[in-house]
Design an enzyme around this catalytic site. Structure first.
Site, mmCIF file in Angstrom:
data_model
loop_
_atom_site.group_PDB
_atom_site.id
_atom_site.type_symbol
_atom_site.label_atom_id
_atom_site.label_comp_id
_atom_site.label_asym_id
_atom_site.label_seq_id
_atom_site.Cartn_x
_atom_site.Cartn_y
_atom_site.Cartn_z
ATOM 1 N N PRO A 56 -24.922 13.661 -20.203
ATOM 2 C CA PRO A 56 -23.572 14.426 -20.488
ATOM 3 C C PRO A 56 -22.113 13.674 -19.715
ATOM 4 O O PRO A 56 -22.513 13.586 -18.504
ATOM 5 C CB PRO A 56 -23.670 15.678 -20.353
ATOM 6 C CG PRO A 56 -24.640 15.953 -19.642
ATOM 7 C CD PRO A 56 -25.456 14.736 -19.895
ATOM 8 N N ASN A 57 -21.106 13.505 -20.275
ATOM 9 C CA ASN A 57 -20.036 13.228 -19.672
ATOM 10 C C ASN A 57 -19.841 11.735 -19.366
ATOM 11 O O ASN A 57 -18.934 11.489 -18.862
ATOM 12 C CB ASN A 57 -19.504 14.068 -18.607
ATOM 13 C CG ASN A 57 -19.479 15.558 -19.072
ATOM 14 O OD1 ASN A 57 -18.674 15.887 -20.095
ATOM 15 N ND2 ASN A 57 -20.351 16.603 -18.521
ATOM 16 N N ARG A 91 -13.121 9.472 -15.786
ATOM 17 C CA ARG A 91 -13.489 10.880 -15.485
ATOM 18 C C ARG A 91 -13.460 10.983 -13.874
ATOM 19 O O ARG A 91 -14.317 9.991 -13.309
ATOM 20 C CB ARG A 91 -14.900 11.001 -16.075
ATOM 21 C CG ARG A 91 -15.687 11.999 -15.333
ATOM 22 C CD ARG A 91 -17.188 11.804 -15.902
ATOM 23 N NE ARG A 91 -17.932 13.151 -15.407
ATOM 24 C CZ ARG A 91 -19.078 13.294 -14.968
ATOM 25 N NH1 ARG A 91 -19.903 12.367 -15.070
ATOM 26 N NH2 ARG A 91 -19.589 14.422 -14.740
ATOM 27 N N TYR A 108 -16.274 8.912 -9.250
ATOM 28 C CA TYR A 108 -17.038 8.146 -10.050
ATOM 29 C C TYR A 108 -16.660 6.777 -10.206
ATOM 30 O O TYR A 108 -16.988 5.966 -10.842
ATOM 31 C CB TYR A 108 -17.637 8.763 -11.564
ATOM 32 C CG TYR A 108 -18.028 10.068 -11.469
ATOM 33 C CD1 TYR A 108 -19.480 10.102 -10.737
ATOM 34 C CD2 TYR A 108 -17.527 11.300 -11.587
ATOM 35 C CE1 TYR A 108 -20.156 11.223 -10.784
ATOM 36 C CE2 TYR A 108 -18.209 12.557 -11.492
ATOM 37 C CZ TYR A 108 -19.608 12.676 -11.156
ATOM 38 O OH TYR A 108 -20.284 13.689 -11.103
ATOM 39 N N ASN A 128 -29.849 8.181 -15.870
ATOM 40 C CA ASN A 128 -29.020 9.030 -15.120
ATOM 41 C C ASN A 128 -28.762 10.209 -16.169
ATOM 42 O O ASN A 128 -27.777 10.214 -16.818
ATOM 43 C CB ASN A 128 -27.700 8.387 -14.986
ATOM 44 C CG ASN A 128 -26.533 9.120 -14.447
ATOM 45 O OD1 ASN A 128 -26.956 10.399 -14.093
ATOM 46 N ND2 ASN A 128 -25.706 8.667 -13.896
ATOM 47 N N ALA A 138 -25.431 15.814 -15.599
ATOM 48 C CA ALA A 138 -25.668 17.493 -15.072
ATOM 49 C C ALA A 138 -26.828 17.864 -15.528
ATOM 50 O O ALA A 138 -27.452 18.863 -14.631
ATOM 51 C CB ALA A 138 -24.520 18.129 -16.000
ATOM 52 N N GLU A 168 -34.750 7.713 -11.650
ATOM 53 C CA GLU A 168 -33.590 8.368 -11.521
ATOM 54 C C GLU A 168 -32.505 7.688 -11.099
ATOM 55 O O GLU A 168 -32.463 7.370 -9.954
ATOM 56 C CB GLU A 168 -33.786 9.877 -11.317
ATOM 57 C CG GLU A 168 -32.444 10.747 -11.411
ATOM 58 C CD GLU A 168 -32.699 12.097 -10.733
ATOM 59 O OE1 GLU A 168 -33.908 12.866 -11.167
ATOM 60 O OE2 GLU A 168 -32.006 12.501 -9.746
ATOM 61 N N HIS A 175 -28.107 7.628 -9.977
ATOM 62 C CA HIS A 175 -26.595 8.367 -9.953
ATOM 63 C C HIS A 175 -25.814 7.436 -9.381
ATOM 64 O O HIS A 175 -25.936 6.846 -8.242
ATOM 65 C CB HIS A 175 -26.807 9.574 -9.074
ATOM 66 C CG HIS A 175 -27.841 10.801 -9.557
ATOM 67 N ND1 HIS A 175 -27.634 11.601 -10.887
ATOM 68 C CD2 HIS A 175 -28.825 10.753 -9.413
ATOM 69 C CE1 HIS A 175 -28.616 12.378 -10.972
ATOM 70 N NE2 HIS A 175 -29.667 12.139 -10.160
ATOM 71 N N ARG A 190 -22.757 16.157 -2.051
ATOM 72 C CA ARG A 190 -21.803 16.749 -2.610
ATOM 73 C C ARG A 190 -22.224 18.250 -2.668
ATOM 74 O O ARG A 190 -22.599 18.908 -1.535
ATOM 75 C CB ARG A 190 -21.518 16.254 -4.176
ATOM 76 C CG ARG A 190 -21.427 14.964 -4.197
ATOM 77 C CD ARG A 190 -21.084 14.157 -5.415
ATOM 78 N NE ARG A 190 -20.205 15.046 -6.522
ATOM 79 C CZ ARG A 190 -20.216 14.795 -7.709
ATOM 80 N NH1 ARG A 190 -21.052 14.133 -8.269
ATOM 81 N NH2 ARG A 190 -19.362 15.689 -8.303
#
Ligand code: DQA
Length: 149
Positions: free
Chosen positions: A13-14, A21, A26, A76, A79, A100, A102, A109
């Site tokens: 998502p996103n 964004r 990012y 990825n 969320a 995985e 990111h 963070r």
């Protein structure tokens, strides 16, 4: 040489908004830039890359089920990394090796981003290298597949 490997590149998502964004976190590179980067790098190796992005958890799970014949996955989960037992179970169920990735360093963070439900069912995790995380993830996945062939 053997057959072409089918590798799934999955974005949660996103990430369709990547490039616009939260640019301070990012960056300005888009999902299309990432796709171009991977396709360019994959030209010389025998892989077929299948790109998929969805904001919907169930659609990611259905995509995983549909493509259970794949040789490997770079994902990825965005969320959903921090929430989705269902995506974790789907990866475990289809038994396709996954990495995985990111864009940001999730360990630098907020506290809630340090926990991944997905990483324990993956070969490993790459985090913090912008869109190059996908490239590094793919490289790691391919060397894993080659050494386990
Ligand atoms: C992300 C990190 C996640 O915590 C966040 O929810 C995202 C993107 C990354 O690529 O840095 O949407 O997966």
């Amino acid at each position: 040489m053997g057959m072409k490997k089918k590798i799934l590149i999955i974005n949660g998502p996103n990430l369709n908004l990547l490039g616009t964004r939260e640019q301070d976190i990012y960056g300005t590179r888009t999902l299309d830039d990432m796709k171009e980067l991977l396709l360019r790098g994959a030209q010389t190796i025998a892989v077929d890359l299948d790109f998929f992005q969805s904001n919907i958890e169930g659609d990611i799970i259905n995509y995983l089920h549909r493509n259970r014949d794949a040789d490997g996955i770079v994902i990825n989960p965005a969320a959903f990394t921090h929430t989705s037992v269902a995506i974790r179970d789907a990866i475990a169920a289809i038994q396709v090796p996954a990495v995985e990735v990111h864009i940001s360093n999730i360990h630098a963070r907020e506290e809630f981003r340090r926990v991944s439900f997905i990483a324990p069912v993956c070969i490993g995790q790459i985090s913090g290298f912008g869109i190059h995380s996908y490239q590094l993830g793919l490289e790691g996945l391919i060397s894993y597949l080659d050494s386990n062939a």
